[in-house]
Design an enzyme around this catalytic site. Structure first.
Site, PDB file in Angstrom:
ATOM      1  N   HIS A   7       0.828  -1.211   0.000  1.00  4.39           N
ATOM      2  CA  HIS A   7       0.000   0.000   0.000  1.00  4.39           C
ATOM      3  C   HIS A   7       0.856   1.252   0.000  1.00  4.39           C
ATOM      4  CE1 HIS A   7       0.555  -0.824   4.381  1.00  4.39           C
ATOM      5  NE2 HIS A   7       0.637   0.481   4.494  1.00  4.39           N
ATOM      6  N   GLU A 128       7.764   1.053   4.970  1.00  9.00           N
ATOM      7  CA  GLU A 128       7.257  -0.007   5.833  1.00  9.00           C
ATOM      8  C   GLU A 128       7.482  -1.328   5.109  1.00  9.00           C
ATOM      9  OE1 GLU A 128       2.962   0.132   6.332  1.00  9.00           O
ATOM     10  OE2 GLU A 128       3.058  -1.062   8.181  1.00  9.00           O
TER      11      GLU A 128
HETATM   12 CO    CO Z   1       1.249   1.237   6.317  1.00 13.96          CO
END
Ligand code: CO
Length: 132
Positions: A7, A128
């Site tokens: 994402h 991330e």
């Molecule tokens: Co995230």
């Protein structure tokens, strides 16, 4: 080592307005607003055919994105998330290569183990890594 783009997270000053922008103007599939108090955020998930967009808004006193929105009052890309097969191996590799891992391995917004990597090591982008 990295796999799919899981994402892109975008911090927004007005979650309802941003959700409407994606739903109505861009014609995307947009979730309800979800509260994630353990992460200090309210989130709207947008499902695209090949990845997700997460719209983030601060929740609570010490939200990790409050400072970001102060610096970027109109919103902005907060982080990108790449999938990895093994989060422990990924964390070890980052440390071996002298990259700064922020905090420890923890359970992220999708219930899977994640780490965050310092933007100074990745061209100004908070990264991330999520164990897929
Ligand atoms: Co995230």
């Amino acid at each position: 080592m990295i796999g799919k783009l899981n994402h892109v997270a975008i911090a927004v000053p007005d979650l309802e307005e941003a959700a409407a922008l994606y739903r109505q103007t861009l014609g995307a599939q947009v979730s309800e607003t979800l509260l994630q108090p353990e992460h200090g955020v309210k989130v709207v998930f947008i499902e695209l055919p090949n990845t997700k967009i997460e719209l983030l808004h601060p929740l609570g006193e010490k939200s990790p994105i409050a400072g970001f929105l102060e610096k970027n009052p109109t919103g902005g890309i907060h982080h990108v998330c790449y999938e990895v097969a093994d989060i422990h191996a990924a964390a070890a590799k980052m440390k071996l290569d002298g990259k700064k891992v922020l905090g420890d391995i923890k359970i992220g917004a999708h219930g899977k183990p994640v780490i965050f990597l310092h933007p100074k090591d990745f061209n100004g982008t908070l990264v991330e890594l999520e164990q897929a």
